[in-house]
Enzyme design. Structure first.
Site, short mmCIF file in Angstrom:
data_model
loop_
_atom_site.label_atom_id
_atom_site.label_comp_id
_atom_site.label_asym_id
_atom_site.label_seq_id
_atom_site.Cartn_x
_atom_site.Cartn_y
_atom_site.Cartn_z
N THR A 1 -7.49 -20.46 -29.27
CA THR A 1 -8.55 -19.55 -28.83
C THR A 1 -9.77 -20.29 -28.30
OG1 THR A 1 -7.84 -17.87 -30.43
CG2 THR A 1 -10.09 -17.69 -29.60
N THR B 1 -6.16 -21.30 -34.42
CA THR B 1 -6.37 -21.10 -35.85
C THR B 1 -5.16 -20.52 -36.57
OG1 THR B 1 -7.34 -18.90 -35.46
CG2 THR B 1 -8.85 -20.78 -35.55
#
Length: 334
Positions: free
Chosen positions: A13, A85
């Protein structure tokens, strides 16, 4: 003296941009994200091709990244890995277990929102990761939301806030603030025992290793797990049981577990509870223990998965797995 840092950008991300079907990895991050920290540090980037969403990570990625890190590590003062993540804790645990004899920091970070997004957490996470190099801790670490976590025991704990990671058993080692620098929360030596090794070495990683995880819930899952265990091709299984490692003692379930372990399969029993410890506490767990499982103590899912992947790759038996758990401070006895 300028420190040289090798940056492995895998995707995630932190560097994504919006597309017609959602966020996708992008290379625009390269050359600008670490520019604010270039005073006293030199960053050499390696951009993976292709960049990936971390939910797509595979054993092949891990094998290739390990080989690259072993090649580059002697030339640098530290390693920074930019990672999505979703599976960052899995990768961090794998690296922590596979890279034996580290003498410099390997730090992973990412973000919950893209670097260019309004109020993104990426700048703080990058600043935390870069600041961590001054501590020169010779281990694998996760830098996130101003805190530094040891890889072993760490998990992703939120998708909704900037506090995306935690380590229920061992906590954070330190907390960083731009105005005050580092504040120690737990010294590394107090956090967990460090395996002793002479020089950097890498454990083998078999990309064909077959490791699965199963979570018990009340009802049909026990029967399903028993049936599947009798017919699985898996070489190792992480069983997420209840509380202190307790499970049903139904005859068919215990027989299936015993058949799997007697056939050479590894079954690592861990607690579903984030701060749980699978140990010989309750009589209810006795039948499962006698069936040949290894109790994982304070082992979390990410650590368990990485440990069993390496166990299969290196042909460890149950006793060796127990020894590794003990060396990591996850169980007290072997």
């Amino acid at each position: 003296m300028t420190q040289k840092i090798f940056v492995l950008y895998t995707g995630g991300t932190i560097g994504m941009r919006s597309g017609s079907d959602g966020l996708r990895p992008d290379t625009d991050l390269v050359g600008k994200a670490l520019q604010p920290f270039s005073d006293g540090l030199r960053f050499d980037w390696h951009v993976c091709e292709p960049l990936i969403d971390s939910s797509a990570v595979s054993l092949s990625h891990w094998r290739d990244w390990l080989a690259l890190l072993v090649e580059k590590m002697p030339q640098y003062d530290g390693i920074l890995i930019l990672h999505g993540t979703d599976t960052m804790a899995y990768t961090a645990n794998l690296l922590a277990l596979a890279l034996q004899g580290l003498d410099k920091p390997v730090i992973l970070t990412g973000s919950q929102w893209p670097y260019d997004a309004s109020d993104s957490d990426a700048p703080l996470n990058l600043a935390t990761a870069v600041a961590a190099f001054e501590l020169a801790l010779p281990q694998v670490l996760i830098a996130f939301n101003g805190k530094l976590y040891p890889a072993i025991g760490s998990s992703k704990v939120s998708t909704e806030t900037a506090a995306g990671f935690g380590n229920p058993h061992f906590g954070a080692l330190a907390q960083w603030q731009q105005s005050g620098g580092w504040q120690w929360l737990a010294r590394p030596s107090e956090n967990r025992r460090q395996p002793v090794s002479d020089g950097l070495d890498i454990l083998s990683l078999d990309i064909q290793a077959k490791v699965i995880a199963q979570t018990l819930i009340p009802g049909f899952s026990t029967q399903y797990f028993s049936d599947s265990l009798l017919h699985t091709d898996a070489q190792a299984v992480v069983l997420q049981s209840y509380g202190h490692g307790n499970a049903p003692s139904e005859a068919a379930f215990i027989k299936a577990v015993e058949s799997f372990t007697q056939g050479g399969g590894l079954l690592l029993n861990i607690s579903q509870v984030p701060q749980g410890c699978a140990a010989a506490v309750y009589a209810q767990g006795s039948a499962l223990r006698q069936a040949g499982v290894v109790n994982g103590g304070k082992c979390n899912l990410e650590t368990a998965a990485a440990l069993l992947t390496l166990a299969v790759s290196n042909r460890w038996n149950a006793e060796t797995v127990q020894q590794k758990l003990h060396a990591l401070g996850l169980i007290e006895t072997v």
